[in-house]
Design an enzyme around this catalytic site. Structure first.
Site, PDB file in Angstrom:
ATOM      1  N   CYS A   1      -4.523 -20.138  -1.982  1.00 40.80           N
ATOM      2  CA  CYS A   1      -4.692 -18.694  -1.879  1.00 40.80           C
ATOM      3  C   CYS A   1      -5.658 -18.253  -2.973  1.00 40.80           C
ATOM      4  CB  CYS A   1      -3.346 -17.999  -2.036  1.00 40.80           C
ATOM      5  SG  CYS A   1      -3.423 -16.200  -1.978  1.00 40.80           S
TER       6      CYS A   1
ATOM      7  N   CYS B   1      -7.226  -4.252  -7.450  1.00 35.25           N
ATOM      8  CA  CYS B   1      -7.360  -3.788  -6.071  1.00 35.25           C
ATOM      9  C   CYS B   1      -7.216  -2.272  -6.055  1.00 35.25           C
ATOM     10  CB  CYS B   1      -6.287  -4.432  -5.183  1.00 35.25           C
ATOM     11  SG  CYS B   1      -6.403  -4.014  -3.430  1.00 35.25           S
TER      12      CYS B   1
ATOM     13  N   GLU C   1      -8.751  -6.783  -1.828  1.00 41.80           N
ATOM     14  CA  GLU C   1      -8.912  -6.630  -0.388  1.00 41.80           C
ATOM     15  C   GLU C   1     -10.250  -7.266   0.002  1.00 41.80           C
ATOM     16  OE1 GLU C   1      -9.555  -6.129   3.288  1.00 41.80           O
ATOM     17  OE2 GLU C   1      -7.579  -5.404   2.670  1.00 41.80           O
TER      18      GLU C   1
ATOM     19  N   GLU D   1      -5.831 -14.639 -10.195  1.00 34.44           N
ATOM     20  CA  GLU D   1      -4.866 -15.712  -9.987  1.00 34.44           C
ATOM     21  C   GLU D   1      -4.993 -16.325  -8.598  1.00 34.44           C
ATOM     22  OE1 GLU D   1      -0.773 -13.553  -9.232  1.00 34.44           O
ATOM     23  OE2 GLU D   1      -1.976 -12.460 -10.701  1.00 34.44           O
TER      24      GLU D   1
ATOM     25  N   HIS E   1       3.218  -4.051   8.534  1.00 37.56           N
ATOM     26  CA  HIS E   1       4.356  -3.570   7.745  1.00 37.56           C
ATOM     27  C   HIS E   1       5.108  -2.362   8.300  1.00 37.56           C
ATOM     28  CE1 HIS E   1       2.900  -6.549   5.042  1.00 37.56           C
ATOM     29  NE2 HIS E   1       1.869  -5.841   4.634  1.00 37.56           N
TER      30      HIS E   1
ATOM     31  N   ASN F   1       8.506 -10.241  -1.707  1.00 37.85           N
ATOM     32  CA  ASN F   1       8.503 -10.726  -3.080  1.00 37.85           C
ATOM     33  C   ASN F   1       8.606  -9.494  -3.972  1.00 37.85           C
ATOM     34  OD1 ASN F   1       8.251 -13.625  -3.525  1.00 37.85           O
ATOM     35  ND2 ASN F   1       6.391 -13.478  -2.288  1.00 37.85           N
TER      36      ASN F   1
ATOM     37  N   SER G   1      -6.967 -12.095   5.053  1.00 40.86           N
ATOM     38  CA  SER G   1      -5.967 -11.042   5.178  1.00 40.86           C
ATOM     39  C   SER G   1      -6.551  -9.696   4.784  1.00 40.86           C
ATOM     40  CB  SER G   1      -4.755 -11.358   4.292  1.00 40.86           C
ATOM     41  OG  SER G   1      -3.796 -10.330   4.377  1.00 40.86           O
TER      42      SER G   1
ATOM     43  N   CYS H   1       1.187 -11.760  -4.853  1.00 51.09           N
ATOM     44  CA  CYS H   1      -0.135 -11.338  -5.297  1.00 51.09           C
ATOM     45  C   CYS H   1      -0.060 -10.438  -6.524  1.00 51.09           C
ATOM     46  CB  CYS H   1      -0.844 -10.565  -4.180  1.00 51.09           C
ATOM     47  SG  CYS H   1      -1.140 -11.516  -2.702  1.00 51.09           S
TER      48      CYS H   1
ATOM     49  N   CYS I   1       2.827  -4.174  -3.497  1.00 49.06           N
ATOM     50  CA  CYS I   1       1.953  -5.212  -4.046  1.00 49.06           C
ATOM     51  C   CYS I   1       1.623  -4.967  -5.506  1.00 49.06           C
ATOM     52  CB  CYS I   1       0.662  -5.276  -3.221  1.00 49.06           C
ATOM     53  SG  CYS I   1      -0.482  -6.563  -3.747  1.00 49.06           S
TER      54      CYS I   1
ATOM     55  N   CYS J   1      -1.151  -0.585  -2.170  1.00 45.13           N
ATOM     56  CA  CYS J   1      -0.018  -0.745  -1.254  1.00 45.13           C
ATOM     57  C   CYS J   1       1.285  -0.693  -2.056  1.00 45.13           C
ATOM     58  CB  CYS J   1      -0.130  -2.053  -0.488  1.00 45.13           C
ATOM     59  SG  CYS J   1      -1.575  -2.123   0.606  1.00 45.13           S
TER      60      CYS J   1
ATOM     61  N   SER K   1      -2.267  -6.876   7.575  1.00 45.35           N
ATOM     62  CA  SER K   1      -1.011  -6.391   7.013  1.00 45.35           C
ATOM     63  C   SER K   1      -0.598  -5.141   7.782  1.00 45.35           C
ATOM     64  CB  SER K   1      -1.185  -6.066   5.527  1.00 45.35           C
ATOM     65  OG  SER K   1      -1.488  -7.232   4.793  1.00 45.35           O
TER      66      SER K   1
END
Length: 357
Positions: free
Chosen positions: A102, A109, A162, A89, A218, A292, A193, A335, A116, A113, A216
């Site tokens: 994006c 992935c 990633e 996507e 966090h 999100n 990123s 994501c 995500c 995380c 990232s």
């Protein structure tokens, strides 16, 4: 699956045409046509024989837009279908300075995380550089963009996957998307990123590709960061800061830290003060993000008031920081959310079919 013609640079296409006994200028025609978002079979400047030969070896349309979702705020989310049937996507976000796309770099992935959706089903495979590029070319063409006046002005590698875990293909994409004669998006208009793959951050600093490096973070604490991001078990925050300093030294580009505000985890006054102390005096920017929320992850975002309180502490300490505005929430803007939803629907359909049988 066949090869991806969009993986090739202009010089590589020239070599291919020479090997095939074709005139050298054919490579430029192919390259320009592909950069306009055309299928291989649509390269009308070529002879039917050459087009057929290319289609025999290469995918005619390696990436196609399967579905488009438009948010109330104008954000567009795309579900891309790859030639092997996998889906990824992307998002097109509108700003005053232009449109930022994006893109995804992997199907799924493996970083897992905690916040995500991209890693819900693990890593399926890497995308080739040409498949990453074709996402941009497809959206630019869909939005009426040309090579002279692009509809996509900026790119962020922040979709599924990633980027530095797919290093070679990501670098190939960066070289081809910035190449003269193509869609030619400036490296300074591209942000990459990473969750903090330190060795690859050093490698990227040596590539002479001055993209904006976004990490990232966090959490300002290693032990807490490990709970949110498994990669923190391999690389400490101190290691990341050293790699960022090296990147700045080699490229002159200020680096950015992304910090998702998670209620009850990393978003109180203490965390803000620790983060400010950690980054004070560094040539960086902090991009705060109200989480999100992903249903499967069961983590909650903070309120807008709490987010601005956190921001205020950073700004008072002298840090450059902003709170990213929430966009595309009504279309699953984060994501991996759309892909995860589609995979659930497929699994539900298969379950229903089995029950009927």
């Amino acid at each position: 699956m066949k090869e991806i013609l969009q993986d090739h640079s202009l010089s590589e296409l020239q070599i291919l045409m020479e090997e095939w006994g074709e005139r050298k200028f054919r490579a430029a025609q192919i390259f320009r046509g592909l950069m306009q978002g055309k299928r291989v079979s649509e390269l009308s400047e070529l002879s039917k024989t050459l087009r057929a030969k290319l289609c025999e070896r290469f995918e005619d349309e390696p990436v196609k837009i399967r579905e488009t979702f438009v948010s109330s705020d104008g954000t567009e989310k795309y579900l891309f279908e790859l030639a092997d049937g996998n889906i990824v996507e992307g998002v097109l976000m509108r700003y005053k300075y232009g449109c930022t796309q994006c893109v995804s770099t992997q199907v799924g992935c493996r970083m897992n995380c905690a916040f995500c959706a991209s890693g819900l089903n693990g890593l399926v495979r890497d995308l080739t550089g040409g498949e990453i590029l074709s996402q941009v070319l497809a959206v630019n063409a869909r939005r009426g963009g040309t090579l002279e006046k692009r509809a996509v002005t900026n790119v962020v590698l922040m979709g599924s996957g990633e980027p530095l875990d797919n290093y070679a293909n990501t670098v190939k994409f960066l070289r081809n998307v910035t190449a003269e004669g193509g869609i030619c998006i400036s490296a300074r208009n591209i942000s990459l990123s990473t969750c903090g793959l330190v060795p690859k951050m050093y490698e990227l600093a040596e590539e002479n590709l001055p993209v904006n490096l976004t990490v990232s973070l966090h959490s300002p604490l290693d032990e807490e960061r490990k709970k949110i991001m498994p990669v923190a078990n391999a690389y400490k925050i101190e290691d990341i800061l050293k790699a960022c300093a090296y990147y700045f030294e080699k490229t002159g580009r200020r680096y950015i830290f992304e910090y998702s505000l998670i209620d009850g985890e990393n978003a109180d006054k203490r965390h803000a003060e620790l983060l400010a102390e950690l980054l004070k005096g560094r040539p960086c920017h902090v991009n705060l993000i109200r989480l999100n929320e992903v249903k499967e992850k069961r983590l909650s975002s903070v309120s807008e008031k709490e987010a601005y309180r956190f921001l205020g502490i950073l700004e008072k300490s002298g840090l450059s920081a902003t709170l990213r505005r929430q966009i595309g929430a009504d279309i699953g803007g984060a994501c991996g959310q759309l892909r995860a939803k589609r995979l659930r629907e497929v699994q539900d359909d298969q379950s229903d079919t089995k029950e009927l049988q």
